[in-house]
Design an enzyme around this catalytic site. Structure first.
Site: not given
Ligand code: PDD
Length: 283
Positions: A148, A181, A205
């Site tokens: 991330k 995604e 991710l």
């Molecule tokens: N983004 N895929 C990507 C590319 C993401 O950036 C995110 C989350 C998710 C979902 O992950 P999680 O359920 O752990 O939030 C999947 C966050 C919310 C953001 O960048 O604001």
């Protein structure tokens, strides 16, 4: 009440908070981040997000600037200083401030910032009832999006492209036509009472919301499959969703020009939302 942020060991007025022009996050996107949801003053899936943060740090060979146990303390402090009932915490760690040089600096402490944001109580519910529209676009990201990192230019361009087309999220399509995604969320489709999402790899991710929803699906004996899907599958689907720390479970009513179901949120939307909310309460 003024908004308070955490910046490298200090709690500051948000409007006075800043970082140095030679912070490596600013110059190289050399850093990682996490977003935590806050529901009823509680941090959603705290351990899951913290584990992923440490995994991201490890992958980019960066040492946490504070002890692992201190993250909970600072996030709790920000929730209380900003009087957050429902909202979000954004946390970012970069390789610190150093003269511009691609190689890692020696003896430089990582930078840590944490910000907090309040959300209106009914904001999520209102969006949920309407559902969201998706625009598809090429997945132009680098090959390690399982980390991330704050290198988010490709998702920024994808999300803007979606917004320019009157959509709230972009779904990213790989070179073989599969949807990896969303630009900032996990993608799901429902067909014949089975929920599908892309299997884990370096190309997506590992969403923490995804993990919690899967726990809830298992507990409730609802069928799900980690399997790649393409636009034909989307067109044939009964319902579709995204999940993320900011959107929880959010129904999708349109992908490009195709209505999902009858173009309104389907009957499983409420079921999956309940399953997820129960899963995070029990975690
Ligand atoms: N983004 N895929 C990507 C590319 C993401 O950036 C995110 C989350 C998710 C979902 O992950 P999680 O359920 O752990 O939030 C999947 C966050 C919310 C953001 O960048 O604001």
């Amino acid at each position: 009440m003024s908004r308070i942020s955490y910046v490298n060991g200090e709690y500051l007025n948000h409007s006075d908070s800043s970082v140095h022009i030679e912070d490596r996050g600013f110059q190289f996107a050399d850093g990682v981040y996490e977003v935590f949801g806050i529901v009823n003053t509680k941090i959603v899936d705290f351990e899951g997000h913290l584990n992923r943060l440490y995994n991201s740090l490890n992958e980019i060979k960066l040492k946490s600037p504070i002890h692992r146990s201190a993250y909970f303390f600072h996030i709790k402090n920000l929730i209380s200083k900003n009087q957050i009932i429902n909202g979000l915490i954004y946390l970012q760690i970069t390789r610190g401030v150093a003269a511009r040089d691609f190689k890692f600096p020696k003896n430089t402490k990582a930078s840590l910032i944490i910000t907090a944001k309040c959300l209106q109580n009914n904001e999520y519910d209102n969006n949920f009832q309407k559902g969201i529209r998706i625009k598809t676009t090429k997945d132009l990201r680098w090959k390690r999006v399982d980390i991330k990192t704050i290198n988010l230019l490709a998702p920024v361009l994808a999300k803007q492209y979606a917004a320019d087309n009157n959509c709230q999220e972009a779904w990213l399509i790989d070179e073989n036509g599969f949807i990896t995604e969303g630009s900032s969320s996990t993608a799901w489709i429902l067909k014949n009472k089975t929920l599908y999402t892309t299997p884990l790899s370096n190309s997506i991710l590992n969403g923490i919301t995804r993990q919690s929803l899967i726990k809830g699906l298992r507990r409730n004996k609802i069928k799900y499959l980690e399997k790649k899907f393409n636009m034909k599958d989307v067109k044939d689907s009964d319902e579709a969703f995204i999940t993320s720390a900011t959107q929880y479970v959010m129904p999708v009513v349109r992908v490009d020009n195709f209505k999902i179901g009858n173009g309104k949120i389907g009957k499983y939307a409420e079921i999956f939302r309940k399953v997820y909310m129960e899963a995070i309460r029990l975690s």
